[in-house]
Design a protein around this motif. Sequence first.
Motif, PDB file in Angstrom:
ATOM      1  N   ILE A 338       0.841  -1.196   0.000  1.00  0.00           N
ATOM      2  CA  ILE A 338       0.000   0.000   0.000  1.00  0.00           C
ATOM      3  C   ILE A 338       0.877   1.247   0.000  1.00  0.00           C
ATOM      4  O   ILE A 338       1.892   1.311   0.709  1.00  0.00           O
ATOM      5  N   ALA A 339       0.470   2.235  -0.784  1.00  0.00           N
ATOM      6  CA  ALA A 339       1.134   3.535  -0.777  1.00  0.00           C
ATOM      7  C   ALA A 339       0.432   4.430   0.228  1.00  0.00           C
ATOM      8  O   ALA A 339      -0.699   4.869  -0.001  1.00  0.00           O
ATOM      9  N   THR A 340       1.090   4.673   1.350  1.00  0.00           N
ATOM     10  CA  THR A 340       0.495   5.482   2.410  1.00  0.00           C
ATOM     11  C   THR A 340       1.597   6.060   3.288  1.00  0.00           C
ATOM     12  O   THR A 340       2.662   5.466   3.439  1.00  0.00           O
ATOM     13  N   ALA A 341       1.323   7.231   3.862  1.00  0.00           N
ATOM     14  CA  ALA A 341       2.228   7.808   4.848  1.00  0.00           C
ATOM     15  C   ALA A 341       1.921   7.298   6.256  1.00  0.00           C
ATOM     16  O   ALA A 341       2.684   7.558   7.182  1.00  0.00           O
ATOM     17  N   ASP A 342       0.819   6.582   6.406  1.00  0.00           N
ATOM     18  CA  ASP A 342       0.364   6.080   7.703  1.00  0.00           C
ATOM     19  C   ASP A 342       0.832   4.637   7.864  1.00  0.00           C
ATOM     20  O   ASP A 342       0.213   3.713   7.329  1.00  0.00           O
ATOM     21  N   ASP A 343       1.891   4.423   8.623  1.00  0.00           N
ATOM     22  CA  ASP A 343       2.438   3.075   8.727  1.00  0.00           C
ATOM     23  C   ASP A 343       1.541   2.150   9.547  1.00  0.00           C
ATOM     24  O   ASP A 343       1.573   0.930   9.355  1.00  0.00           O
ATOM     25  N   GLY A 390       7.081   1.829   1.093  1.00  0.00           N
ATOM     26  CA  GLY A 390       8.143   1.063   1.729  1.00  0.00           C
ATOM     27  C   GLY A 390       7.905   0.652   3.168  1.00  0.00           C
ATOM     28  O   GLY A 390       7.177   1.305   3.927  1.00  0.00           O
ATOM     29  N   LEU A 391       8.597  -0.437   3.536  1.00  0.00           N
ATOM     30  CA  LEU A 391       8.704  -0.867   4.932  1.00  0.00           C
ATOM     31  C   LEU A 391       9.809  -0.100   5.657  1.00  0.00           C
ATOM     32  O   LEU A 391       9.930  -0.189   6.877  1.00  0.00           O
ATOM     33  N   VAL A 392      10.608   0.629   4.874  1.00  0.00           N
ATOM     34  CA  VAL A 392      11.759   1.374   5.395  1.00  0.00           C
ATOM     35  C   VAL A 392      11.762   2.759   4.760  1.00  0.00           C
ATOM     36  O   VAL A 392      11.649   2.874   3.533  1.00  0.00           O
ATOM     37  N   ALA A 393      11.873   3.800   5.568  1.00  0.00           N
ATOM     38  CA  ALA A 393      12.015   5.156   5.042  1.00  0.00           C
ATOM     39  C   ALA A 393      13.470   5.404   4.676  1.00  0.00           C
ATOM     40  O   ALA A 393      14.383   4.827   5.275  1.00  0.00           O
ATOM     41  N   VAL A 394      13.699   6.271   3.691  1.00  0.00           N
ATOM     42  CA  VAL A 394      15.049   6.588   3.234  1.00  0.00           C
ATOM     43  C   VAL A 394      15.209   8.100   3.198  1.00  0.00           C
ATOM     44  O   VAL A 394      14.423   8.801   2.561  1.00  0.00           O
ATOM     45  N   ASP A 395      16.209   8.604   3.899  1.00  0.00           N
ATOM     46  CA  ASP A 395      16.504  10.037   3.893  1.00  0.00           C
ATOM     47  C   ASP A 395      16.996  10.439   2.500  1.00  0.00           C
ATOM     48  O   ASP A 395      17.931   9.846   1.979  1.00  0.00           O
ATOM     49  N   ARG A 396      16.372  11.457   1.908  1.00  0.00           N
ATOM     50  CA  ARG A 396      16.691  11.826   0.536  1.00  0.00           C
ATOM     51  C   ARG A 396      18.088  12.429   0.399  1.00  0.00           C
ATOM     52  O   ARG A 396      18.653  12.440  -0.693  1.00  0.00           O
ATOM     53  N   GLU A 397      18.673  12.920   1.476  1.00  0.00           N
ATOM     54  CA  GLU A 397      19.988  13.539   1.412  1.00  0.00           C
ATOM     55  C   GLU A 397      21.104  12.575   1.814  1.00  0.00           C
ATOM     56  O   GLU A 397      22.145  12.513   1.163  1.00  0.00           O
ATOM     57  N   THR A 398      20.893  11.827   2.895  1.00  0.00           N
ATOM     58  CA  THR A 398      21.962  10.977   3.441  1.00  0.00           C
ATOM     59  C   THR A 398      21.808   9.502   3.083  1.00  0.00           C
ATOM     60  O   THR A 398      22.733   8.716   3.289  1.00  0.00           O
ATOM     61  N   PHE A 399      20.632   9.129   2.582  1.00  0.00           N
ATOM     62  CA  PHE A 399      20.281   7.736   2.265  1.00  0.00           C
ATOM     63  C   PHE A 399      20.173   6.858   3.510  1.00  0.00           C
ATOM     64  O   PHE A 399      20.114   5.628   3.396  1.00  0.00           O
ATOM     65  N   GLU A 400      20.129   7.473   4.673  1.00  0.00           N
ATOM     66  CA  GLU A 400      19.987   6.686   5.893  1.00  0.00           C
ATOM     67  C   GLU A 400      18.663   5.940   5.876  1.00  0.00           C
ATOM     68  O   GLU A 400      17.606   6.505   5.571  1.00  0.00           O
ATOM     69  N   ARG A 401      18.704   4.652   6.214  1.00  0.00           N
ATOM     70  CA  ARG A 401      17.519   3.815   6.273  1.00  0.00           C
ATOM     71  C   ARG A 401      16.902   3.871   7.662  1.00  0.00           C
ATOM     72  O   ARG A 401      17.623   3.746   8.658  1.00  0.00           O
ATOM     73  N   ALA A 402      15.591   4.013   7.719  1.00  0.00           N
ATOM     74  CA  ALA A 402      14.875   4.040   8.995  1.00  0.00           C
ATOM     75  C   ALA A 402      13.734   3.031   8.936  1.00  0.00           C
ATOM     76  O   ALA A 402      12.676   3.310   8.361  1.00  0.00           O
ATOM     77  N   PRO A 403      13.932   1.844   9.500  1.00  0.00           N
ATOM     78  CA  PRO A 403      12.882   0.817   9.461  1.00  0.00           C
ATOM     79  C   PRO A 403      11.604   1.298  10.142  1.00  0.00           C
ATOM     80  O   PRO A 403      11.644   1.950  11.188  1.00  0.00           O
ATOM     81  N   LYS A 404      10.472   0.984   9.534  1.00  0.00           N
ATOM     82  CA  LYS A 404       9.173   1.334  10.081  1.00  0.00           C
ATOM     83  C   LYS A 404       8.630   0.156  10.903  1.00  0.00           C
ATOM     84  O   LYS A 404       9.078  -0.984  10.740  1.00  0.00           O
ATOM     85  N   PRO A 405       7.655   0.401  11.755  1.00  0.00           N
ATOM     86  CA  PRO A 405       7.040  -0.712  12.488  1.00  0.00           C
ATOM     87  C   PRO A 405       6.480  -1.798  11.571  1.00  0.00           C
ATOM     88  O   PRO A 405       6.424  -2.968  11.957  1.00  0.00           O
ATOM     89  N   SER A 406       6.084  -1.437  10.359  1.00  0.00           N
ATOM     90  CA  SER A 406       5.547  -2.437   9.431  1.00  0.00           C
ATOM     91  C   SER A 406       6.591  -3.486   9.071  1.00  0.00           C
ATOM     92  O   SER A 406       6.242  -4.661   8.844  1.00  0.00           O
ATOM     93  N   LEU A 407       7.873  -3.114   8.996  1.00  0.00           N
ATOM     94  CA  LEU A 407       8.916  -4.111   8.738  1.00  0.00           C
ATOM     95  C   LEU A 407       9.002  -5.082   9.906  1.00  0.00           C
ATOM     96  O   LEU A 407       9.105  -6.305   9.709  1.00  0.00           O
TER      97      LEU A 407
END
Length: 426
Positions: A338-343, A390-407
């Motif tokens: 699903i495409a959503t901002a609400d994890d 995504g199950l993981v957010a990605v910072d557009r500048e640093t590419f840092e991965r931030a796992p979401k609770p859905s993962l």
Amino acid sequence: MENRMPAFPDSFLWGAATSGHQVEGNNTGSDIWAMEHVPNGTFAEPSGDACDSYHRYHEDIDLLADAGLTAYRFSVEWSRVEPEKGCFSRAELDHYLRMAAACHERGLTPVVTLNHFTVPAWFARDGAWNQPEAPELFERYCRRVVAHFAGEVTWWVTLNEPNVGALLAASGILAYGGPQEAVGDVREDPAEAFARRVGGEPGTATVALPVVTPDGIANLCEAHRRARTAVKELQPRARVGWSLTIQDFQAGEGGEQKTAGMLRVLQEPFLELSKDDDFVGVQTYTRIVFGPNGPLRAARTERTFQTGWEYYPQALGAAVRLAAGFTGVPVLVTENGIATADDELRVTYIREALTSLRDAIADGTDVLGYLHWTLLDNWEWHAGHAMTFGLVAVDRETFERAPKPSLRYLGRVATTNGTCLGTDQP
């Protein structure tokens, strides 16, 4: 009392999927890259560095493994492997082989897609899938890749959603995306600018997907047949199929005839070809309800996808039943999400979709695995970075991965083999 009985086979693949162009970054030799950079193009923004997964794939694989998942679907980019017609890159083949090895090191099964929409610019220049030699060229590329992997990969998807062009042409219901063209004739036709950029002739040079011409669709089908034969010759024990967009077609009032007609045109010819495969890949997100004159648009709610699609996770169970029932071969869910901002909503969607999948399996449907779309918030074609699947957010500048609770939630489903589906906590 909660039902804790596992409903998924012990060998079930639990994982997530990506595609090279959407996450790797700087796929500069591809047709899509070329179209991203023409004036007045149809993409909201260029893919650019994307998620930089070309260099950070180890991080992505670690995220999957650490969550408890067991499979990773990724694609080989044809434009990297064969940047000029007939010239193959050993270095790029080695790169993708290292990705497969990294999966094995972390206990993941690699599921490799040989073509996920994008093609080399030289292939697009000469007509993409419309050119008569397209199936032969694709087979040659596939043979190089599969031979180079030398048995390191046993799950192969030849083509991603070869029927999506037919679906879009017939309904437009799954389209989402980029900027609208300005009214007036002062801007150059993007198709002409694209042809010039790739060194081809307008009317011949074309972006590969979506394929809507009869010759192009026939060539895609022949390309799949040839690729399937090639994989089996080189690796007899491999499992090979292709992934189809199989949305849940339903009939609204007076829409029974239209629904049956859409099934005959948009899904059944491709499912027919899958009867000789080891599995059929099913990619499902929503339902499409047909009235007598075509698809009906669902009312928007707070759960409507960012793409505009209806929230209907139960589509997954219906789609796998359809595919398995028609083909008689096992199903591999190669995309669902699903495409959503609400994890929290994503967790709910996954739970409800997997519950419908569990019910289908309980009814006797042979399902081999579930690969969520997608691992990372990525570049989503015409929509750019606006859609978050995504199950993981990605910072557009640093590419840092931030796992979401859905993962974490999907990983818990995987490690319990589905026994936790009755609970609500991620």
